[in-house]
Design a protein around this motif. Structure first.
Motif, PDB file in Angstrom:
ATOM      1  N   LEU A 450       0.829  -1.210   0.000  1.00 56.85           N
ATOM      2  CA  LEU A 450       0.000   0.000   0.000  1.00 56.85           C
ATOM      3  C   LEU A 450       0.864   1.260   0.000  1.00 56.85           C
ATOM      4  CD1 LEU A 450      -2.889  -0.983   2.443  1.00 56.85           C
ATOM      5  CD2 LEU A 450      -3.033  -0.669  -0.024  1.00 56.85           C
ATOM      6  N   ILE A 451       1.946   1.248   0.743  1.00 59.26           N
ATOM      7  CA  ILE A 451       2.860   2.394   0.738  1.00 59.26           C
ATOM      8  C   ILE A 451       3.353   2.658  -0.679  1.00 59.26           C
ATOM      9  CG2 ILE A 451       5.132   3.210   1.517  1.00 59.26           C
ATOM     10  CD1 ILE A 451       2.972   3.286   3.673  1.00 59.26           C
ATOM     11  N   TRP A 452       3.699   1.566  -1.396  1.00 61.22           N
ATOM     12  CA  TRP A 452       4.203   1.726  -2.763  1.00 61.22           C
ATOM     13  C   TRP A 452       3.102   2.200  -3.712  1.00 61.22           C
ATOM     14  CZ3 TRP A 452       7.403   2.979  -6.192  1.00 61.22           C
ATOM     15  CH2 TRP A 452       7.291   2.572  -7.530  1.00 61.22           C
ATOM     16  N   HIS A 453       1.962   1.504  -3.702  1.00 60.26           N
ATOM     17  CA  HIS A 453       0.930   1.784  -4.700  1.00 60.26           C
ATOM     18  C   HIS A 453       0.169   3.080  -4.435  1.00 60.26           C
ATOM     19  CE1 HIS A 453       1.309  -1.877  -7.052  1.00 60.26           C
ATOM     20  NE2 HIS A 453       1.346  -2.584  -5.930  1.00 60.26           N
ATOM     21  N   GLN A 454      -0.169   3.340  -3.159  1.00 56.24           N
ATOM     22  CA  GLN A 454      -1.015   4.504  -2.876  1.00 56.24           C
ATOM     23  C   GLN A 454      -0.253   5.637  -2.206  1.00 56.24           C
ATOM     24  OE1 GLN A 454      -4.713   3.196  -0.999  1.00 56.24           O
ATOM     25  NE2 GLN A 454      -4.806   1.405  -2.331  1.00 56.24           N
ATOM     26  N   GLY A 455       0.814   5.296  -1.484  1.00 58.15           N
ATOM     27  CA  GLY A 455       1.588   6.346  -0.825  1.00 58.15           C
ATOM     28  C   GLY A 455       2.682   6.932  -1.680  1.00 58.15           C
ATOM     29  N   LEU A 456       3.058   6.243  -2.787  1.00 59.91           N
ATOM     30  CA  LEU A 456       4.154   6.728  -3.628  1.00 59.91           C
ATOM     31  C   LEU A 456       3.798   6.765  -5.113  1.00 59.91           C
ATOM     32  CD1 LEU A 456       7.106   4.771  -1.918  1.00 59.91           C
ATOM     33  CD2 LEU A 456       6.548   7.205  -1.657  1.00 59.91           C
ATOM     34  N   ARG A 457       3.233   5.667  -5.637  1.00 58.86           N
ATOM     35  CA  ARG A 457       3.107   5.518  -7.086  1.00 58.86           C
ATOM     36  C   ARG A 457       1.975   6.325  -7.697  1.00 58.86           C
ATOM     37  NH1 ARG A 457       0.855   1.941 -10.884  1.00 58.86           N
ATOM     38  NH2 ARG A 457      -0.377   0.857  -9.291  1.00 58.86           N
ATOM     39  N   ARG A 458       0.886   6.571  -6.949  1.00 59.22           N
ATOM     40  CA  ARG A 458      -0.287   7.252  -7.519  1.00 59.22           C
ATOM     41  C   ARG A 458      -0.325   8.705  -7.034  1.00 59.22           C
ATOM     42  NH1 ARG A 458      -4.327   3.711  -9.436  1.00 59.22           N
ATOM     43  NH2 ARG A 458      -4.025   1.503  -8.870  1.00 59.22           N
ATOM     44  N   PRO A 459       0.140   9.650  -7.835  1.00 57.37           N
ATOM     45  CA  PRO A 459       0.178  11.047  -7.376  1.00 57.37           C
ATOM     46  C   PRO A 459      -1.199  11.626  -7.094  1.00 57.37           C
ATOM     47  CG  PRO A 459       0.709  10.899  -9.727  1.00 57.37           C
ATOM     48  CD  PRO A 459       0.698   9.502  -9.201  1.00 57.37           C
ATOM     49  N   GLU A 460      -2.253  11.110  -7.771  1.00 62.36           N
ATOM     50  CA  GLU A 460      -3.588  11.671  -7.593  1.00 62.36           C
ATOM     51  C   GLU A 460      -4.170  11.384  -6.216  1.00 62.36           C
ATOM     52  OE1 GLU A 460      -4.315   7.561  -9.461  1.00 62.36           O
ATOM     53  OE2 GLU A 460      -2.788   9.138  -9.476  1.00 62.36           O
ATOM     54  N   ILE A 461      -3.654  10.363  -5.519  1.00 61.52           N
ATOM     55  CA  ILE A 461      -4.198  10.041  -4.187  1.00 61.52           C
ATOM     56  C   ILE A 461      -3.103   9.999  -3.122  1.00 61.52           C
ATOM     57  CG2 ILE A 461      -6.192   8.743  -5.059  1.00 61.52           C
ATOM     58  CD1 ILE A 461      -4.609   6.163  -4.441  1.00 61.52           C
ATOM     59  N   ARG A 462      -1.872  10.268  -3.497  1.00 62.62           N
ATOM     60  CA  ARG A 462      -0.753  10.132  -2.563  1.00 62.62           C
ATOM     61  C   ARG A 462      -0.955  10.978  -1.306  1.00 62.62           C
ATOM     62  NH1 ARG A 462       4.075  10.600  -5.986  1.00 62.62           N
ATOM     63  NH2 ARG A 462       3.522  12.803  -6.070  1.00 62.62           N
ATOM     64  N   GLY A 463      -1.271  12.238  -1.479  1.00 61.76           N
ATOM     65  CA  GLY A 463      -1.473  13.116  -0.331  1.00 61.76           C
ATOM     66  C   GLY A 463      -2.680  12.720   0.492  1.00 61.76           C
ATOM     67  N   GLN A 464      -3.747  12.307  -0.195  1.00 63.30           N
ATOM     68  CA  GLN A 464      -4.957  11.878   0.498  1.00 63.30           C
ATOM     69  C   GLN A 464      -4.681  10.630   1.343  1.00 63.30           C
ATOM     70  OE1 GLN A 464      -8.056  10.630  -2.174  1.00 63.30           O
ATOM     71  NE2 GLN A 464      -9.660  10.678  -0.611  1.00 63.30           N
TER      72      GLN A 464
END
Length: 529
Positions: A450-464
Motif C-alpha cells: 500500500l505504501i508503494w501503490h497509494q503512498g508513492l506511485r499514484r500522485p492523484e491520491i498520494r497526499g490523500q
C-alpha cells in the motif's frame, strides 16, 4: 470410492478482490463452505481429494486417480463448471454436480454430461445419491422438497482447506429468510423459514477452526443472519463467553436485513461478540421501487438513519444496490450515488437487476412475456450484465446510469474518502472497536504494498492516502486494520470499474458514457437480445 471434489474458478467479479488478494499474497477471499460440507456427508471409507481451483489446480494425476468427480458451483462459476464436467466425460469419469447453479438450472448440467445431479440441500439429497451408487445406478437426479434440520448438519471438513490461502474463514449458522423480496432466489432455494443450528453446534465449528490454527476474520455466510432473531440472540449470548475465554481469536462479518437497526439489543450483542461489519441489502433509496419489489422491511424507517445507527453501534457497512426495477424513474443511479455519499458506504455493490430462475420476479415476467429468450435468458451471476428481461424504461438509460454510477463511486479519490469517513463514523463499543483482521504474516507485506501503490506511485491520491492514514493513526488507531484493508480493496475496484464498463460496452455495442444513444439503437438492442 476415489473421489475428486472440485470447486470451479471464479471469473473476475465484484467480490473476487483479485488485485487486493495479489498484493496481500493470498489466493481467495473465503473458502467454499458447501462442498466441504458435502465432503463431510460422504462415507468414511471413501478416499477424498479436494481442490478449490481458485487456490490450487488439481493435477492430471488426480484425474487419473479418481473414480468419481463431484463439482459444486454458483452461477458466476458457470464457464469453469461446464469445462470440468466435459473434461470428466472426456476422461470417462463419472461426474456428480450440486450447488445453487445446477439446482436452479439442472438442464444445463445435464446438457454438459453430468451423470448425477445432487440438487437442493445436500443433507437431504447426498444420502439418496449414495444409496443409488450402492445399488449400481449409473445416473440419477436427486431432489427433495423437504428442507433439512440444520441442527443435524455435519461439521464441515475444514481440514481439507489450505487455511493460509484465504483472507477469511467461513461458517454458516442459518439458512432461509423470512422476507419475500421478488427478485431473490434465496427463498426459492432455502425457503422463508429461517432454520438455525444450535449454539453448541456452531461453537464446535469455531473450536475446530481455532484448533486448526485459524486466527482472524470469519464470514458467517447466512443470507440473513438475523432471520430468526430469537435463535440468533441465543447463539450470541453463548458466543460472547466463548470469545472471552479464547481471547477473541476471531472477528466476524455477516449479511443481514436493514431491520437490524430496529433492535438495540441485537446490535449490542453482535458487537460484544466480535462482529465488525455487516452487508445490508439496501437496493435503492426509492420507496416506490422497494414496494414494487416487495422489500417492505426497507420502508419502515428512514434508510440513512438506519445506516447511521448501525455505524454508531460499532459496525462497518457494506451494501447492495440495484438498478432496473419496474416503474423506476430516471435518475435512480444518481439517487443511489447521493445515498452512498450521504452514508459513506465504502463498497456499494451496484448492479443491474436480473430475474433469477424460479423466483417470483422470473415467474411474473414469464407470464407477462417479458423474459428475453436465447443464450442470455439466464444471468451470468455478476452485477454488470444487462437485464434478462425487457424493462419498463430504456435499457440504454439504465446501462448509462449503471456505468456512470460505478465509475464515479469507485473513482480513487471518492472511494478513499468514503473509506476514511466510514472508519470515522464507527463508534467504539465499551470493549473497543472490533476490526477486520488481516491474516497473521500478511500485514507487513500488505502495508508495504500500500505504501508503494497509494503512498508513492499514484500522485492523484498520494497526499490523500497519507493524510487519512495519519489522522486515523493519531485519532482512531483501533480502525487502522480496517482502513488498510479497505485501501487494499480499492486496488481491485479501480481495475474492476474498467472491466465493468468494458462488459457493458460489449453488450450494448457502444460506450454508454461516450455515445449519445438514439431511439433506433435501443430498439435494435432489444430485438437482438
Amino acid at each position: 470410492m476415489k473421489t475428486l471434489l472440485l470447486y470451479p474458478q471464479f471469473p473476475q467479479s465484484f467480490w473476487s478482490y483479485d488485485r487486493a488478494m495479489e498484493i496481500a499474497g493470498l489466493k481467495a477471499v473465503i473458502p467454499p463452505l458447501g462442498i466441504i460440507t458435502v465432503a463431510a456427508l460422504l462415507p468414511e471409507d471413501w478416499q477424498v481429494r479436494f481442490y478449490d481451483r481458485n487456490v490450487r489446480l488439481e493435477t492430471e494425476a488426480d484425474w487419473e486417480w479418481c473414480d468419481l468427480v463431484i463439482i459444486s458451483a454458483m452461477l458466476v462459476q458457470r464457464p469453469d463448471f461446464h469445462a470440468l464436467i466435459k473434461k470428466a466425460v472426456r476422461l470417462g469419469k463419472k461426474v456428480a454436480v450440486g450447488g445453487p447453479y445446477p439446482t436452479s438450472v439442472p438442464q444445463e448440467a445435464q446438457a454438459s454430461g453430468a451423470d448425477y445431479l445432487i440438487l437442493d440441500e445436500g443433507e437431504m439429497t447426498v444420502p439418496l445419491f449414495l444409496e443409488a451408487i450402492a445399488q449400481g445406478q449409473t445416473q440419477g437426479i436427486f431432489r427433495s422438497p423437504e428442507k433439512p434440520d440444520v441442527t443435524q448438519s455435519p461439521m464441515p471438513r475444514f481440514d481439507l482447506l489450505e487455511l493460509d490461502a484465504y483472507f477469511m474463514m467461513a461458517i454458516q449458522f442459518s439458512r432461509g429468510c423470512p422476507f419475500n423480496c421478488e427478485f431473490c432466489d434465496i427463498i426459492s432455494l432455502y425457503g422463508r423459514k429461517s432454520r438455525t443450528k444450535e449454539p453448541a453446534q456452531t461453537l464446535a465449528e469455531l473450536q475446530y477452526l481455532y484448533d486448526l490454527g485459524w486466527r482472524g476474520s470469519l464470514f458467517i455466510v447466512d443470507d440473513n443472519f438475523i432471520g430468526n432473531q430469537r435463535n440468533v440472540k441465543r447463539f450470541l449470548r453463548e458466543l460472547i463467553p466463548w470469545m472471552q475465554q479464547h481471547n477473541y481469536p476471531f472477528t466476524f462479518m455477516t449479511e443481514a436485513s436493514v431491520n437490524l437497526a430496529e433492535d438495540d439489543e441485537l446490535l449490542e450483542l453482535m458487537v460484544e461478540a466480535g462482529f465488525y461489519a455487516v452487508f445490508l441489502g439496501i437496493e435503492t433509496p426509492d420507496q416506490d421501487s422497494l414496494v414494487v419489489t416487495r422489500k417492505v422491511q426497507n420502508t419502515r424507517n428512514p434508510l440513512v438513519e438506519a445506516c447511521h445507527k448501525i455505524n454508531e453501534a460499532g459496525l462497518l457497512i457494506y451494501a447492495g444496490f440495484i438498478l432496473g426495477f419496474d416503474g423506476e424513474r430516471t435518475g435512480a443511479g444518481e439517487r443511489i450515488q447521493a445515498f452512498v455519499e450521504q452514508t459513506s458506504i465504502p463498497q456499494p455493490m451496484l448492479g443491474i437487476l436480473q430475474a433469477p430462475p424460479n423466483t417470483a420476479l422470473w415467474n411474473r415476467l414469464q407470464q407477462e412475456q417479458r423474459l428475453i429468450e436465447g443464450d442470455s435468458i439466464h444471468p451470468t451471476g455478476d452485477q454488470n450484465t444487462l437485464m434478462n428481461f425487457i424493462p419498463t424504461r430504456p435499457i440504454a438509460e439504465i446501462a448509462r446510469e449503471y456505468v456512470e454510477g460505478f465509475w464515479t463511486l469507485y473513482e480513487p479519490v471518492n472511494y478513499l474518502r468514503r473509506a476514511f469517513q466510514q472508519c470515522l463514523n464507527i463508534v467504539p463499543s465499551k470493549r473497543g472497536t472490533q476490526t477486520m483482521q488481516i491474516p497473521v504474516g500478511r500485514k507487513l507485506r500488505l502495508f508495504a504494498q500500500l505504501i508503494w501503490h497509494q503512498g508513492l506511485r499514484r500522485p492523484e491520491i498520494r497526499g490523500q492516502f497519507w493524510g487519512q492514514l495519519w489522522t486515523l493513526l493519531w485519532t482512531k488507531p483501533q480502525v487502522l486494520n480496517m482502513y488498510l484493508a479497505l485501501c487494499a480493496a480499492g486496488e481491485h475496484f479501480w481495475e474492476y470499474r474498467v472491466l465493468a464498463r468494458e462488459r457493458i460496452t460489449q453488450q450494448l455495442g457502444y460506450d454508454p458514457l461516450e455515445v449519445s444513444v438514439l431511439p433506433q439503437v435501443e430498439r435494435t438492442l432489444v430485438k437482438n437480445m
